[in-house]
Design a protein around this motif. Sequence first.
Motif, PDB file in Angstrom:
ATOM      1  N   GLY A  90       0.689  -1.262  -0.036  1.00  0.00           N
ATOM      2  CA  GLY A  90       0.047   0.041  -0.080  1.00  0.00           C
ATOM      3  C   GLY A  90       0.722   1.269  -0.121  1.00  0.00           C
ATOM      4  N   LEU A  91       2.337   1.133  -0.367  1.00  0.00           N
ATOM      5  CA  LEU A  91       3.154   2.308  -0.317  1.00  0.00           C
ATOM      6  C   LEU A  91       2.993   2.993  -1.541  1.00  0.00           C
ATOM      7  N   ASN A  92       3.442   4.181  -1.526  1.00  0.00           N
ATOM      8  CA  ASN A  92       3.129   5.299  -2.753  1.00  0.00           C
ATOM      9  C   ASN A  92       4.298   5.201  -3.823  1.00  0.00           C
ATOM     10  N   SER A  93       4.285   4.302  -4.808  1.00  0.00           N
ATOM     11  CA  SER A  93       5.456   4.352  -5.822  1.00  0.00           C
ATOM     12  C   SER A  93       4.930   5.273  -6.833  1.00  0.00           C
ATOM     13  N   LEU A  94       5.991   5.860  -7.425  1.00  0.00           N
ATOM     14  CA  LEU A  94       5.739   6.891  -8.424  1.00  0.00           C
ATOM     15  C   LEU A  94       5.651   6.240  -9.818  1.00  0.00           C
ATOM     16  N   GLU A  95       5.104   6.848 -10.888  1.00  0.00           N
ATOM     17  CA  GLU A  95       5.086   6.619 -12.061  1.00  0.00           C
ATOM     18  C   GLU A  95       5.913   7.363 -12.909  1.00  0.00           C
ATOM     19  N   ALA A  96       6.700   8.086 -12.259  1.00  0.00           N
ATOM     20  CA  ALA A  96       7.858   9.106 -12.772  1.00  0.00           C
ATOM     21  C   ALA A  96       9.000   9.236 -11.902  1.00  0.00           C
ATOM     22  N   ASN A  97       9.955   9.923 -12.155  1.00  0.00           N
ATOM     23  CA  ASN A  97      11.274   9.924 -11.588  1.00  0.00           C
ATOM     24  C   ASN A  97      10.862  10.946 -10.214  1.00  0.00           C
ATOM     25  N   PRO A  98      11.166  10.653  -9.140  1.00  0.00           N
ATOM     26  CA  PRO A  98      11.019  11.436  -7.951  1.00  0.00           C
ATOM     27  C   PRO A  98      11.700  12.626  -8.139  1.00  0.00           C
ATOM     28  N   MET A  99      11.122  13.738  -7.885  1.00  0.00           N
ATOM     29  CA  MET A  99      11.394  15.303  -8.000  1.00  0.00           C
ATOM     30  C   MET A  99      11.810  15.867  -6.495  1.00  0.00           C
ATOM     31  N   ARG A 100      11.339  15.348  -5.366  1.00  0.00           N
ATOM     32  CA  ARG A 100      11.332  15.858  -4.227  1.00  0.00           C
ATOM     33  C   ARG A 100      11.780  14.716  -3.214  1.00  0.00           C
ATOM     34  N   VAL A 101      12.537  15.316  -2.144  1.00  0.00           N
ATOM     35  CA  VAL A 101      12.897  14.417  -1.022  1.00  0.00           C
ATOM     36  C   VAL A 101      11.295  13.890  -0.458  1.00  0.00           C
ATOM     37  N   ASP A 102      10.273  14.570  -0.318  1.00  0.00           N
ATOM     38  CA  ASP A 102       9.136  14.303   0.498  1.00  0.00           C
ATOM     39  C   ASP A 102       8.488  13.113  -0.391  1.00  0.00           C
ATOM     40  N   GLN A 103       8.820  12.961  -1.682  1.00  0.00           N
ATOM     41  CA  GLN A 103       8.179  11.738  -2.314  1.00  0.00           C
ATOM     42  C   GLN A 103       8.731  10.535  -2.017  1.00  0.00           C
TER      43      GLN A 103
END
Length: 230
Positions: free
Chosen positions: A160-173
Amino acid sequence: MKSTIICLSLAALSATFTHAKTPILKDSFDYTSNSDFKSSDWTGGTADNKAFPYYATTDNGRNNVVILNNRFIYRDFGKTLTDSFSVNIDIQHNTSAPRQQWVLVCSEPDMNGKVEGYSFTWSSSDDRVFISRYSGDFSDYVASDRRGPGGKDLASALTGLNSLEANPMRVDQFETLTFAWDKSGALTLSAKSAGELLHTSDTSYSSFSRIYISGNANGYFDNLSVSTGR
């Protein structure tokens, strides 16, 4: 009466210090080149003859992160942990394709290069996390293996963790994961955003001196810390 109170207070104070966490290592992965990496305490393992990580930035270039891209890196603690360990690390995926990122805490290699220890894996291919046991010399290393360098799964769960569909842009991601062991054999994996994800027990290994980190392409690592104590 006063002396009794003082004695009890000193005992409580001693217990507090006995169980205080002791930092073992800390690294913000603030590397921008292979020369930076070579001068660090990390050693680059190889997969497909690729010995060094890639480097990227977030937060408009203000923060550096490491991309391992089917490589692994390792680092010695400088001491052997036999009571407990706690690993905190920030990880994120670009889930445009299935990825696995893992961390292994293990013994020093024996004379044959064999290590023994426990790993956790965050797999975006099936949205699961794993705690696993490994014993080997990395000759069976497969970068895409969700159990890390190969091994036996001890526990798994949907994240249930939040994976991204793009490269992370911020530390809080990034997701902060905590992997912990104590000498009773208890193993836990927790996430800052979700609390405890996995809890299991295994008493096969009890001596830890080294950490390995690896991941597939588009897996990002930042802000590692290792401590012992509670």
